[in-house]
Write a protein that holds these residues in place. Sequence first.
Motif, PDB file in Angstrom:
ATOM      1  N   ARG A   1       0.845  -1.194   0.000  1.00 25.02           N
ATOM      2  CA  ARG A   1       0.000   0.000   0.000  1.00 25.02           C
ATOM      3  C   ARG A   1       0.881   1.245   0.000  1.00 25.02           C
ATOM      4  O   ARG A   1       1.817   1.327   0.787  1.00 25.02           O
ATOM      5  CB  ARG A   1      -0.933   0.016   1.217  1.00 25.02           C
ATOM      6  CG  ARG A   1      -1.930  -1.144   1.201  1.00 25.02           C
ATOM      7  CD  ARG A   1      -2.178  -1.676   2.570  1.00 25.02           C
ATOM      8  NE  ARG A   1      -0.954  -2.004   3.284  1.00 25.02           N
ATOM      9  CZ  ARG A   1      -0.920  -2.319   4.567  1.00 25.02           C
ATOM     10  NH1 ARG A   1      -2.025  -2.352   5.271  1.00 25.02           N
ATOM     11  NH2 ARG A   1       0.227  -2.614   5.168  1.00 25.02           N
TER      12      ARG A   1
ATOM     13  N   TYR B   1      -3.035  11.759 -10.856  1.00 26.94           N
ATOM     14  CA  TYR B   1      -3.126  10.293 -10.977  1.00 26.94           C
ATOM     15  C   TYR B   1      -4.297   9.908 -11.892  1.00 26.94           C
ATOM     16  O   TYR B   1      -5.203  10.708 -12.125  1.00 26.94           O
ATOM     17  CB  TYR B   1      -3.335   9.649  -9.602  1.00 26.94           C
ATOM     18  CG  TYR B   1      -2.106   9.730  -8.724  1.00 26.94           C
ATOM     19  CD1 TYR B   1      -1.117   8.759  -8.788  1.00 26.94           C
ATOM     20  CD2 TYR B   1      -1.939  10.785  -7.834  1.00 26.94           C
ATOM     21  CE1 TYR B   1       0.018   8.830  -7.986  1.00 26.94           C
ATOM     22  CE2 TYR B   1      -0.816  10.865  -7.019  1.00 26.94           C
ATOM     23  CZ  TYR B   1       0.156   9.883  -7.104  1.00 26.94           C
ATOM     24  OH  TYR B   1       1.273   9.957  -6.314  1.00 26.94           O
ATOM     25  N   ASP B   2      -4.273   8.642 -12.342  1.00 27.76           N
ATOM     26  CA  ASP B   2      -5.330   8.166 -13.245  1.00 27.76           C
ATOM     27  C   ASP B   2      -6.585   7.748 -12.506  1.00 27.76           C
ATOM     28  O   ASP B   2      -7.658   7.697 -13.097  1.00 27.76           O
ATOM     29  CB  ASP B   2      -4.828   6.934 -14.032  1.00 27.76           C
ATOM     30  CG  ASP B   2      -3.809   7.344 -15.069  1.00 27.76           C
ATOM     31  OD1 ASP B   2      -3.825   8.530 -15.462  1.00 27.76           O
ATOM     32  OD2 ASP B   2      -3.000   6.493 -15.466  1.00 27.76           O
ATOM     33  N   ASN B   3      -6.460   7.396 -11.234  1.00 29.60           N
ATOM     34  CA  ASN B   3      -7.633   6.824 -10.563  1.00 29.60           C
ATOM     35  C   ASN B   3      -7.872   7.395  -9.173  1.00 29.60           C
ATOM     36  O   ASN B   3      -6.942   7.820  -8.486  1.00 29.60           O
ATOM     37  CB  ASN B   3      -7.497   5.294 -10.475  1.00 29.60           C
ATOM     38  CG  ASN B   3      -6.337   4.865  -9.595  1.00 29.60           C
ATOM     39  OD1 ASN B   3      -5.329   5.547  -9.482  1.00 29.60           O
ATOM     40  ND2 ASN B   3      -6.492   3.728  -8.950  1.00 29.60           N
TER      41      ASN B   3
ATOM     42  N   SER C   1      -3.168   4.052  -1.833  1.00 26.81           N
ATOM     43  CA  SER C   1      -3.458   3.252  -3.022  1.00 26.81           C
ATOM     44  C   SER C   1      -2.738   1.915  -2.979  1.00 26.81           C
ATOM     45  O   SER C   1      -1.762   1.740  -2.246  1.00 26.81           O
ATOM     46  CB  SER C   1      -3.028   4.015  -4.284  1.00 26.81           C
ATOM     47  OG  SER C   1      -1.645   4.310  -4.219  1.00 26.81           O
ATOM     48  N   ASN C   2      -3.261   0.969  -3.770  1.00 28.09           N
ATOM     49  CA  ASN C   2      -2.499  -0.241  -4.063  1.00 28.09           C
ATOM     50  C   ASN C   2      -2.506  -0.403  -5.573  1.00 28.09           C
ATOM     51  O   ASN C   2      -2.789   0.550  -6.292  1.00 28.09           O
ATOM     52  CB  ASN C   2      -3.061  -1.459  -3.301  1.00 28.09           C
ATOM     53  CG  ASN C   2      -4.489  -1.777  -3.685  1.00 28.09           C
ATOM     54  OD1 ASN C   2      -4.990  -1.305  -4.712  1.00 28.09           O
ATOM     55  ND2 ASN C   2      -5.157  -2.575  -2.871  1.00 28.09           N
ATOM     56  N   GLU C   3      -2.214  -1.585  -6.080  1.00 27.25           N
ATOM     57  CA  GLU C   3      -2.103  -1.763  -7.529  1.00 27.25           C
ATOM     58  C   GLU C   3      -3.417  -1.474  -8.247  1.00 27.25           C
ATOM     59  O   GLU C   3      -3.419  -1.083  -9.408  1.00 27.25           O
ATOM     60  CB  GLU C   3      -1.714  -3.219  -7.838  1.00 27.25           C
ATOM     61  CG  GLU C   3      -0.560  -3.712  -7.022  1.00 27.25           C
ATOM     62  CD  GLU C   3       0.708  -3.862  -7.832  1.00 27.25           C
ATOM     63  OE1 GLU C   3       0.696  -4.711  -8.723  1.00 27.25           O
ATOM     64  OE2 GLU C   3       1.686  -3.137  -7.558  1.00 27.25           O
ATOM     65  N   THR C   4      -4.538  -1.661  -7.576  1.00 27.14           N
ATOM     66  CA  THR C   4      -5.817  -1.575  -8.289  1.00 27.14           C
ATOM     67  C   THR C   4      -6.736  -0.438  -7.864  1.00 27.14           C
ATOM     68  O   THR C   4      -7.651  -0.091  -8.595  1.00 27.14           O
ATOM     69  CB  THR C   4      -6.616  -2.895  -8.103  1.00 27.14           C
ATOM     70  OG1 THR C   4      -6.782  -3.114  -6.698  1.00 27.14           O
ATOM     71  CG2 THR C   4      -5.895  -4.068  -8.733  1.00 27.14           C
ATOM     72  N   CYS C   5      -6.561   0.130  -6.697  1.00 26.48           N
ATOM     73  CA  CYS C   5      -7.523   1.134  -6.254  1.00 26.48           C
ATOM     74  C   CYS C   5      -6.870   2.221  -5.406  1.00 26.48           C
ATOM     75  O   CYS C   5      -5.734   2.074  -4.954  1.00 26.48           O
ATOM     76  CB  CYS C   5      -8.660   0.463  -5.481  1.00 26.48           C
ATOM     77  SG  CYS C   5      -8.072  -0.365  -4.022  1.00 26.48           S
TER      78      CYS C   5
ATOM     79  N   ASP D   1     -11.012   6.138  -6.393  1.00 26.77           N
ATOM     80  CA  ASP D   1     -12.271   5.404  -6.220  1.00 26.77           C
ATOM     81  C   ASP D   1     -13.149   5.999  -5.134  1.00 26.77           C
ATOM     82  O   ASP D   1     -14.373   5.936  -5.209  1.00 26.77           O
ATOM     83  CB  ASP D   1     -11.971   3.935  -5.878  1.00 26.77           C
ATOM     84  CG  ASP D   1     -11.130   3.287  -6.961  1.00 26.77           C
ATOM     85  OD1 ASP D   1     -11.674   3.067  -8.046  1.00 26.77           O
ATOM     86  OD2 ASP D   1      -9.931   3.056  -6.731  1.00 26.77           O
TER      87      ASP D   1
END
Length: 254
Positions: free
Chosen positions: A129, A173-175, A148-152, A177
């Motif tokens: 994380r 950043y791209d994401n 963040s982690n690899e997916t969220c 959630d």
Amino acid sequence: MKLRVLGCSGGVGAGLRTTSYMVDDDILLDAGSGVGELFLEEMSHIRHIFLSHSHMDHTAFIPFLVDSIFERLTDPIIIHAQQETIDALQAHIFNWVMWPDFSKLPREDNAVLKYEPMKPGEKIWINGRQIEMIAVNHTVPGVGYRVSNETCAFAYSGDTSTNDNFWNVLNSYDNLDLLIVEVAFANRQSKLAQMAKHYCPATLAEDLSKLKHNPDVYITHLKPGEEMAILSEVKAAIRRFNLKTLVGDEVFQL
Ligand SMILES: [Zn+2]
Ligand SMILES: [Zn+2]
């Protein structure tokens, strides 16, 4: 990644706890009275506390936490915070008057509390994380965090009023959630919000329009008794997001 809300109120009262969020079972973001929701066993898994700033509604339960699990600890609890926040804790809380200095107990070379100063813009990886410290705009040096982690990814504003930096960093950043953002006062208390450097619904609406992502947005740090007024003003001012009020003991699986 699991995010558990231990406390999210701007004050106290039956059923209301001040700010603390738990990431998985080993990281706290702030340590207000929400920490009192945890069982001893849960407390003993905490290894890292990231602080947004020095104010008591975000730090008050660090002394009780350390004292409660002192005997069980084999490794220190690491407090990650700006140097100014660490200085405030050492000068005003862990000063042997308000509370013992747990960074020297049981021994100076083997203490249960360890401070690691961090600067805005720095990122730390802890078991997959990433936690990034982001400067915001409060009455004392204050930061928010992007976790963040690899997916969220989620972000937490800490205590702040109008600023560009928090939103610019999130936009880089791209994401994103989920976003937890403070709004402490209703619009009729906008002068107070300005002085105390908190958002009110009108100023939050201006700043949220800077965000390019469309996360789930949860508002937090609402003054007790003003929750309904603030929520209705926020919903009237901000149409783009489906805003919700954070409630204590909520758990998000990200
Ligand atoms: Zn504050
Ligand atoms: Zn606060």
